[in-house]
Design a protein around this motif. Sequence first.
Motif, PDB file in Angstrom:
ATOM      1  N   THR A   4      59.717 -12.657 -27.164  1.00  0.00           N
ATOM      2  CA  THR A   4      59.539 -12.369 -28.512  1.00  0.00           C
ATOM      3  C   THR A   4      58.405 -11.674 -28.678  1.00  0.00           C
ATOM      4  N   GLN A   5      58.447 -10.595 -29.512  1.00  0.00           N
ATOM      5  CA  GLN A   5      57.230  -9.810 -29.907  1.00  0.00           C
ATOM      6  C   GLN A   5      57.019 -10.089 -31.344  1.00  0.00           C
ATOM      7  N   GLN A   6      55.967 -10.443 -31.760  1.00  0.00           N
ATOM      8  CA  GLN A   6      55.577 -10.653 -33.272  1.00  0.00           C
ATOM      9  C   GLN A   6      54.938  -9.448 -33.714  1.00  0.00           C
ATOM     10  N   ARG A   7      55.654  -8.270 -34.114  1.00  0.00           N
ATOM     11  CA  ARG A   7      55.257  -7.043 -34.525  1.00  0.00           C
ATOM     12  C   ARG A   7      54.661  -7.279 -36.087  1.00  0.00           C
ATOM     13  N   TYR A   8      53.760  -6.393 -36.460  1.00  0.00           N
ATOM     14  CA  TYR A   8      52.860  -6.535 -37.760  1.00  0.00           C
ATOM     15  C   TYR A   8      52.722  -5.164 -38.259  1.00  0.00           C
ATOM     16  N   MET A   9      52.369  -5.230 -39.414  1.00  0.00           N
ATOM     17  CA  MET A   9      51.815  -3.729 -40.103  1.00  0.00           C
ATOM     18  C   MET A   9      50.347  -4.052 -40.340  1.00  0.00           C
ATOM     19  N   ARG A  10      49.388  -2.942 -40.093  1.00  0.00           N
ATOM     20  CA  ARG A  10      48.080  -3.009 -39.946  1.00  0.00           C
ATOM     21  C   ARG A  10      47.454  -3.332 -41.310  1.00  0.00           C
ATOM     22  N   ARG A  11      48.130  -2.826 -42.507  1.00  0.00           N
ATOM     23  CA  ARG A  11      47.725  -2.844 -43.804  1.00  0.00           C
ATOM     24  C   ARG A  11      47.922  -4.543 -44.073  1.00  0.00           C
ATOM     25  N   GLY A  12      46.731  -5.238 -44.558  1.00  0.00           N
ATOM     26  CA  GLY A  12      46.636  -6.734 -44.898  1.00  0.00           C
ATOM     27  C   GLY A  12      46.421  -7.355 -43.754  1.00  0.00           C
ATOM     28  N   VAL A  13      46.037  -6.980 -42.708  1.00  0.00           N
ATOM     29  CA  VAL A  13      45.875  -7.808 -41.412  1.00  0.00           C
ATOM     30  C   VAL A  13      44.478  -7.139 -40.857  1.00  0.00           C
ATOM     31  N   THR A  14      44.455  -5.969 -40.298  1.00  0.00           N
ATOM     32  CA  THR A  14      43.329  -5.348 -39.412  1.00  0.00           C
ATOM     33  C   THR A  14      42.165  -5.367 -40.640  1.00  0.00           C
ATOM     34  N   ARG A  15      41.098  -5.667 -40.019  1.00  0.00           N
ATOM     35  CA  ARG A  15      39.609  -5.770 -40.889  1.00  0.00           C
ATOM     36  C   ARG A  15      38.771  -4.854 -40.284  1.00  0.00           C
ATOM     37  N   ILE A  16      38.052  -3.872 -41.031  1.00  0.00           N
ATOM     38  CA  ILE A  16      37.066  -3.107 -40.592  1.00  0.00           C
ATOM     39  C   ILE A  16      35.686  -3.632 -41.290  1.00  0.00           C
ATOM     40  N   VAL A  17      34.489  -3.823 -40.408  1.00  0.00           N
ATOM     41  CA  VAL A  17      33.472  -4.406 -40.954  1.00  0.00           C
ATOM     42  C   VAL A  17      32.248  -3.582 -40.306  1.00  0.00           C
ATOM     43  N   PHE A  18      31.469  -3.120 -41.132  1.00  0.00           N
ATOM     44  CA  PHE A  18      30.024  -2.356 -40.724  1.00  0.00           C
ATOM     45  C   PHE A  18      29.110  -3.210 -40.366  1.00  0.00           C
ATOM     46  N   VAL A  19      28.606  -3.273 -39.205  1.00  0.00           N
ATOM     47  CA  VAL A  19      27.523  -4.120 -38.855  1.00  0.00           C
ATOM     48  C   VAL A  19      26.219  -3.401 -38.506  1.00  0.00           C
ATOM     49  N   LYS A  20      25.139  -3.741 -39.272  1.00  0.00           N
ATOM     50  CA  LYS A  20      23.734  -2.816 -38.956  1.00  0.00           C
ATOM     51  C   LYS A  20      23.332  -2.946 -37.550  1.00  0.00           C
ATOM     52  N   THR A  21      23.262  -4.405 -37.312  1.00  0.00           N
ATOM     53  CA  THR A  21      22.487  -4.392 -35.953  1.00  0.00           C
ATOM     54  C   THR A  21      23.485  -5.577 -34.850  1.00  0.00           C
ATOM     55  N   ILE A  22      23.547  -5.223 -33.667  1.00  0.00           N
ATOM     56  CA  ILE A  22      24.140  -6.331 -32.810  1.00  0.00           C
ATOM     57  C   ILE A  22      23.113  -6.741 -31.660  1.00  0.00           C
ATOM     58  N   ALA A  23      22.844  -7.777 -31.308  1.00  0.00           N
ATOM     59  CA  ALA A  23      21.743  -8.059 -30.389  1.00  0.00           C
ATOM     60  C   ALA A  23      22.125  -7.865 -28.905  1.00  0.00           C
ATOM     61  N   ALA A  24      23.372  -8.238 -28.584  1.00  0.00           N
ATOM     62  CA  ALA A  24      23.894  -8.272 -27.054  1.00  0.00           C
ATOM     63  C   ALA A  24      24.037  -6.884 -26.580  1.00  0.00           C
ATOM     64  N   ALA A  25      23.405  -6.765 -25.583  1.00  0.00           N
ATOM     65  CA  ALA A  25      23.635  -5.549 -24.951  1.00  0.00           C
ATOM     66  C   ALA A  25      25.077  -4.960 -24.887  1.00  0.00           C
TER      67      ALA A  25
END
Length: 163
Positions: A4-25
């Motif tokens: 069983t595959q649970q398909r979905y629509m990106r709208r309303g699910v996918t998130r886009i976040v702009f991050v200024k800094t990430i410490a980890a290499a």
Amino acid sequence: MASTQQRYMRRGVTRIVFVKTIAAATNIPTRQELTAGTDLSRQVSDIEGWSLENSPIETPDLGAKFATSIPGEDKAANSSLTFYEDLGSDAVETLLSKDTVGYVCILRKGDVPASKSLDVFPVRVGSRAPSYSTGAEPAKFKVSFSISDLPTLDAPVPAAAAG
């Protein structure tokens, strides 16, 4: 055996976040870094690119009529986000002004801790331009990004903050 595959629509699910800094290499943000970022999901009207492409190298040889190839260099597709303009605020335009550097974090399956569906693109804003139209449609602007380093794909979404 069918799974069983649970398909979905990106709208309303996918998130886009702009991050200024990430410490980890590894370019994988912590929960604190992700939370400190700006969630742009509700302002995005269109998305283009945000994938890796490979330029294969042809390797024909004298012994065969079939021209084989090997994987060549990887490069990022031209990538952009189109936003709705906000009549009362210029927060997104200010955040994503030309030459701004940071990370576009795409949580493909939403903010689901431990899901290996986080793609992180180190970016620099190349341009931001309004989309003019006389049609009956919302005002928009497009931000084009240069992918400045190898993206981190299929990373785990960081664990939710304890509390």
